[in-house]
Design an enzyme around this catalytic site. Structure first.
Site, mmCIF file in Angstrom:
data_model
loop_
_atom_site.group_PDB
_atom_site.id
_atom_site.type_symbol
_atom_site.label_atom_id
_atom_site.label_comp_id
_atom_site.label_asym_id
_atom_site.label_seq_id
_atom_site.Cartn_x
_atom_site.Cartn_y
_atom_site.Cartn_z
ATOM 1 N N GLY A 47 -2.630 -26.787 -48.935
ATOM 2 C CA GLY A 47 -3.995 -26.882 -47.775
ATOM 3 C C GLY A 47 -4.797 -25.758 -47.811
ATOM 4 O O GLY A 47 -6.015 -25.696 -47.095
ATOM 5 N N GLY A 49 -6.219 -23.697 -49.796
ATOM 6 C CA GLY A 49 -7.194 -23.426 -51.123
ATOM 7 C C GLY A 49 -6.747 -22.840 -52.337
ATOM 8 O O GLY A 49 -7.585 -22.764 -53.290
ATOM 9 N N LYS A 50 -5.344 -22.631 -52.418
ATOM 10 C CA LYS A 50 -4.773 -21.846 -53.498
ATOM 11 C C LYS A 50 -5.270 -22.772 -54.990
ATOM 12 O O LYS A 50 -5.551 -22.389 -55.847
ATOM 13 C CB LYS A 50 -3.270 -21.759 -53.733
ATOM 14 N N THR A 52 -7.252 -25.252 -55.288
ATOM 15 C CA THR A 52 -8.645 -25.364 -55.656
ATOM 16 C C THR A 52 -9.143 -23.936 -56.255
ATOM 17 O O THR A 52 -9.973 -24.128 -57.258
ATOM 18 C CB THR A 52 -9.302 -25.437 -54.214
ATOM 19 N N GLU A 171 1.503 -23.109 -58.973
ATOM 20 C CA GLU A 171 2.582 -23.630 -58.610
ATOM 21 C C GLU A 171 3.362 -24.023 -59.706
ATOM 22 O O GLU A 171 4.254 -25.169 -59.541
ATOM 23 C CB GLU A 171 2.048 -24.829 -57.631
#
Length: 258
Positions: A47, A49-50, A52, A171
């Site tokens: 959550g 922002g990575k 995004t 990721e």
């Protein structure tokens, strides 16, 4: 394979902002510079922002404010860099959603279609990629029959044949076992060293970034800290607000006596 050049590229975010809802910006006025020829880690909690940011780099999202640019700065002769390049290649977490061809060889060839290469040059690039990434024995197999680690190797190979300046991985380690993580890390380090590729690994695990040249801590859509592996590991222990779990081997390490 890519040639040498005297230039090194930078990837630059200027005043970058993005939100899924107009009331709250997930990424806020971001200023960020990433260099080719370096292994840069981006770490932060879910959550933050990575992912995004990765989609903004990939062009899957458009920033509401600010810009993303890539350009060259002069470097001494002898530095390695990929030439005739698309600036950025992005690999996301789920490999099967990014593989579209019926065979491994076709996947690599499809990546090159936009360049309108002659058949001899195209086949030479495909053969070199199959060999470098140990995919030759799988060349006639559907990518869905590969292991997850092999699928990521194929995606990295398909990115490399397009000769980008920067490879951004979002990721990708979340689906891999420890051995395969180390294998993929070795591949990324070799690409950095051999071709001057700028590798950006986005993760929520600090232990994935032991080989990084620099680590950027992403928190609430902003850069909370940036530094070497040792600096960020030490700072994470005293900044629980970052929401990053410090690896057990760091927590258990005895303090260094002056």
């Amino acid at each position: 394979m890519p040639m040498t050049t005297e230039n090194r590229n930078i990837l630059y975010c200027h005043d970058l902002s993005f939100s899924y809802q107009k009331s709250t910006h997930l990424i806020r006025n971001l200023e960020l510079t990433i260099y080719s020829g370096k292994f840069t880690g981006v770490v932060g909690p879910n959550g933050s922002g990575k992912s995004t940011l990765a989609k903004l780099f990939a062009g899957m999202l458009k920033p509401h404010l600010g810009t993303i640019s890539s350009h060259q700065i002069e470097m001494p002769p002898g530095d390695l860099l990929l030439t005739n390049a698309s600036p950025i290649a992005v690999i996301l977490a789920d490999p099967e959603n990014q593989l579209i061809a019926p065979t491994v060889r076709d996947e690599l060839a499809f990546s090159l279609q936009v360049y309108q290469l002659d058949p001899k040059t195209l086949n030479a690039r495909v053969e070199a990629a199959l060999d470098r990434f140990h995919l030759t024995k799988y060349q006639d197999i559907h990518p869905f029959f590969l292991s997850v680690g092999e699928q990521f190797r194929l995606l990295i190979a398909a990115a490399l044949v397009r000769t980008p300046h920067f490879l951004i991985l979002d990721e990708v380690f979340s689906m891999l076992d420890t051995y395969t993580r180390l294998e993929i890390t070795d591949i990324l380090l070799s690409l950095k060293e051999d071709f001057g590729l700028g590798v950006v690994l986005i993760t929520h695990r600090l232990e994935d970034l032991l080989s990084a040249d620099t680590i950027i801590v992403f928190c609430d859509g902003m850069v909370a800290a940036q530094g070497s592996v040792d600096e960020i590991f030490a700072a994470a222990s005293v900044n629980p607000n970052w929401g990053i779990e410090v690896p057990a081997f760091i927590q258990l390490r005895p303090p260094i006596l002056e």
